[in-house]
Write a protein that holds these residues in place. Structure first.
Motif, mmCIF file in Angstrom:
data_model
loop_
_atom_site.group_PDB
_atom_site.id
_atom_site.type_symbol
_atom_site.label_atom_id
_atom_site.label_comp_id
_atom_site.label_asym_id
_atom_site.label_seq_id
_atom_site.Cartn_x
_atom_site.Cartn_y
_atom_site.Cartn_z
ATOM 1 N N MET A 159 0.817 -1.210 0.000
ATOM 2 C CA MET A 159 0.000 0.000 0.000
ATOM 3 C C MET A 159 0.857 1.270 0.000
ATOM 4 N N GLY A 160 1.997 1.222 0.673
ATOM 5 C CA GLY A 160 2.819 2.421 0.803
ATOM 6 C C GLY A 160 3.579 2.800 -0.448
ATOM 7 N N THR A 161 3.712 1.871 -1.389
ATOM 8 C CA THR A 161 4.472 2.158 -2.611
ATOM 9 C C THR A 161 3.563 2.333 -3.828
ATOM 10 N N LEU A 162 2.316 2.675 -3.592
ATOM 11 C CA LEU A 162 1.417 2.981 -4.710
ATOM 12 C C LEU A 162 1.898 4.254 -5.408
ATOM 13 N N PRO A 163 1.664 4.381 -6.724
ATOM 14 C CA PRO A 163 2.273 5.482 -7.496
ATOM 15 C C PRO A 163 1.456 6.762 -7.554
ATOM 16 N N VAL A 164 0.357 6.844 -6.823
ATOM 17 C CA VAL A 164 -0.574 7.961 -7.038
ATOM 18 C C VAL A 164 0.032 9.318 -6.687
ATOM 19 N N PHE A 165 0.840 9.375 -5.621
ATOM 20 C CA PHE A 165 1.422 10.662 -5.234
ATOM 21 C C PHE A 165 2.417 11.145 -6.280
ATOM 22 N N GLN A 166 3.295 10.234 -6.731
ATOM 23 C CA GLN A 166 4.309 10.619 -7.715
ATOM 24 C C GLN A 166 3.680 11.106 -9.016
ATOM 25 N N ILE A 167 2.702 10.365 -9.531
ATOM 26 C CA ILE A 167 2.112 10.752 -10.810
ATOM 27 C C ILE A 167 1.271 12.014 -10.655
ATOM 28 N N ASN A 168 0.592 12.172 -9.522
ATOM 29 C CA ASN A 168 -0.225 13.352 -9.301
ATOM 30 C C ASN A 168 0.624 14.614 -9.292
ATOM 31 N N GLN A 169 1.754 14.570 -8.565
ATOM 32 C CA GLN A 169 2.641 15.723 -8.498
ATOM 33 C C GLN A 169 3.371 15.957 -9.816
ATOM 34 N N ILE A 287 12.703 2.274 7.100
ATOM 35 C CA ILE A 287 11.396 1.961 6.516
ATOM 36 C C ILE A 287 11.391 0.532 5.962
ATOM 37 N N GLY A 288 12.470 0.176 5.252
ATOM 38 C CA GLY A 288 12.609 -1.204 4.787
ATOM 39 C C GLY A 288 12.503 -1.421 3.293
ATOM 40 N N THR A 289 11.935 -0.442 2.571
ATOM 41 C CA THR A 289 11.764 -0.648 1.133
ATOM 42 C C THR A 289 13.101 -0.797 0.410
ATOM 43 N N GLU A 290 14.116 -0.013 0.861
ATOM 44 C CA GLU A 290 15.408 -0.085 0.181
ATOM 45 C C GLU A 290 16.040 -1.468 0.289
ATOM 46 N N SER A 291 15.671 -2.222 1.346
ATOM 47 C CA SER A 291 16.218 -3.569 1.521
ATOM 48 C C SER A 291 15.742 -4.514 0.423
ATOM 49 N N ILE A 369 9.538 9.221 -12.658
ATOM 50 C CA ILE A 369 9.514 7.960 -13.418
ATOM 51 C C ILE A 369 10.379 6.913 -12.735
ATOM 52 N N SER A 370 11.590 7.304 -12.320
ATOM 53 C CA SER A 370 12.483 6.336 -11.685
ATOM 54 C C SER A 370 11.903 5.849 -10.361
ATOM 55 N N THR A 371 11.251 6.737 -9.607
ATOM 56 C CA THR A 371 10.618 6.329 -8.352
ATOM 57 C C THR A 371 9.496 5.343 -8.611
ATOM 58 N N MET A 372 8.679 5.606 -9.622
ATOM 59 C CA MET A 372 7.578 4.699 -9.928
ATOM 60 C C MET A 372 8.087 3.327 -10.371
ATOM 61 N N LEU A 373 9.224 3.290 -11.037
ATOM 62 C CA LEU A 373 9.802 2.007 -11.436
ATOM 63 C C LEU A 373 10.198 1.195 -10.207
ATOM 64 N N SER A 374 10.905 1.842 -9.278
ATOM 65 C CA SER A 374 11.320 1.138 -8.069
ATOM 66 C C SER A 374 10.120 0.757 -7.209
ATOM 67 N N PHE A 375 9.138 1.640 -7.120
ATOM 68 C CA PHE A 375 7.956 1.342 -6.309
ATOM 69 C C PHE A 375 7.179 0.158 -6.881
#
Length: 464
Positions: A159-169, A287-291, A369-375
């Protein structure tokens, strides 16, 4: 504001309260002291690892150390470094930047431990492929009785890595800085423009993620260094133009960190909370996502990946976020009415009239774009853990659909949910890391001892 928006915003505010701030900051301080600052001493060795000096045939994993760091950075080097810093200054005042720095410095120790564990306790998914990440660390390192904690991370990560914030901004800054001034759409009626832009972005992301982690790593390893250099150069030019204001603003950052005069409410506690929150969003330490990215590195030496991961907070918070903060402060735009990405845009427009907005738009485009790829990669791995790797391909279409939805809708409720879930991820990540810290240091001491012996041998050979 609707009831559901209020609920999720209050949920995010509750999750990012003092207990979580204490967990992240005090946990990082514990890792620093427990390791006796030993990993910091070997940061030059991390550069050698990134340069490929220790790359050899063999080893488990899918991508190189450099690609793992680039993938992790592509998830952290994004709107958090541009919008997040602006929000930190707007709400917490200039002093919030100081606490972002503190979070980054202690976060380096946290990343050493979490990334080391991501290699130490990789596990096989339901398709028999070796995976890394906090949920596998919990399952393999703590045992199956801790599975509920692993499931909690996977659900929160999904849920925390959904792309809505990145694409909205992203769509907002393209629309405000490019499309509206060019007459391509209007400020009041822009649904069709947003929809077309969202569909194009969704198609671009889909084309890249179809190649999975190897293609994502290849794209990010080329894109991230280029964007960092571009942004630092652009900001350096701006700072040279406003050089006389830099000493005053650096002093303001430090003094306001302990006075809280510029914060909303005028409290030091508010400055610390917003600084730590935005710092955690910026570098994701704890947070843990980078792991999930570092766990895919091709190595059998956990300490090496831990050292490489320590460079993340240096790059994304101490360098990139500081560039953004100083640009906003020295130009004086932080005292105006703009906020979020518009505040950062105002800073560059003040320095480069008629051009600054376009330069920032280019930067935001590639970072988003790069953030959305990783997410997507993070979310798909969490999906695979929850429902089976053989079913995680369904997540692709869900993710791409959300890119389109996020482009056309105002999703304040979802953004509150994402903020809250980011905080939830820290609970299983920090809990498991604190419990397994002794095992990390046991491996690290052996590695550093052998490395020192190798250096001594090389010194003797060179002297002879």
């Amino acid at each position: 504001m609707s009831a559901i928006e209020v609920f999720f915003n209050e949920f995010a505010a509750f999750m990012w309260g003092k207990p979580l701030v204490a967990l992240i900051v005090l946990g990082g301080l514990f890792f620093m002291l427990y390791s006796r600052f030993l990993p910091y001493k070997y940061l030059p060795h991390a550069i050698d690892i990134l340069r490929g000096k220790y790359n050899k045939a063999g080893g488990h994993g899918d991508i190189s150390h450099f690609q793992a760091l680039a993938t992790a950075l592509s998830g952290t080097l994004g709107l958090g470094n541009i919008t997040g810093v602006a929000l930190a200054i707007t709400i917490g005042g200039p002093g919030a930047v100081f606490w972002m720095w503190v979070t980054a410095i202690v976060g380096m120790a946290t990343k050493f431990f979490t990334a080391s564990l991501a290699i130490m306790y990789r596990g096989y998914d339901s398709k028999g492929h070796l995976q890394g990440g906090p949920m596998y660390v919990i399952r393999e390192g703590l045992g199956r009785k801790w599975i509920p904690l692993a499931i909690l991370f996977a659900f929160a990560g999904l849920m925390g890595t959904l792309p809505v914030f990145q694409i909205n901004q992203l769509i907002q800054i393209i629309r405000d800085m490019v499309a509206v001034p060019a007459g391509l759409t209007s400020a009041d009626d822009h649904f069709l423009f947003d929809l077309i832009a969202g569909l194009l972005m969704a198609g671009l992301v889909l084309a890249i993620i179809s190649g999975r982690i190897q293609r994502i790593a290849d794209v990010t390893s080329r894109l991230v260094p280029l964007m960092v250099v571009f942004y630092v150069v652009m900001t350096t030019i701006l700072l040279v133009m406003y050089a006389e204001n830099i000493p005053e603003m650096l002093t303001l950052i430090v003094t306001d960190a302990f006075s809280g005069k510029a914060a909303a409410g005028g409290a030091v506690g508010a400055v610390i909370l917003i600084g730590v929150q935005r710092g955690a969003f910026s570098n994701e330490a704890g947070i843990g996502t980078e792991s999930l990215a570092h766990g895919a590195a091709k190595t059998d030496y956990p300490t090496r990946e831990g050292l490489v991961a320590m460079l993340g907070p240096v790059i994304d918070t101490l360098i990139v976020c500081t560039c953004t903060a100083l640009a906003i402060l020295v130009t004086g735009v932080w005292q105006g009415d703009a906020n979020g990405v518009s505040l950062t845009g105002s800073a560059f427009e003040a320095a480069f009239p008629g051009l600054g907005g376009y330069l920032l738009t280019v930067m935001v485009f590639f970072l988003a774009i790069s953030t959305m790829l990783s997410f997507w990669y993070y979310g798909s791995k969490c999906t695979g853990f929850l429902i089976g790797a053989e079913r995680e391909h369904y997540y692709v279409w869900f993710y791409v659909a959300l890119i389109v939805v996020g482009a056309v809708a105002s999703l304040k409720a979802v953004i509150g949910l994402i903020d809250g879930m980011y905080a939830v991820m820290a609970i299983p990540t920090m809990t498991s890391t604190l419990l397994l810290a002794p095992r990390v240091m046991e491996r690290a001491r052996i590695y550093f001892r052998d490395l020192d012996k190798e250096h001594e041998r090389q010194d003797r050979d060179s002297s002879n």
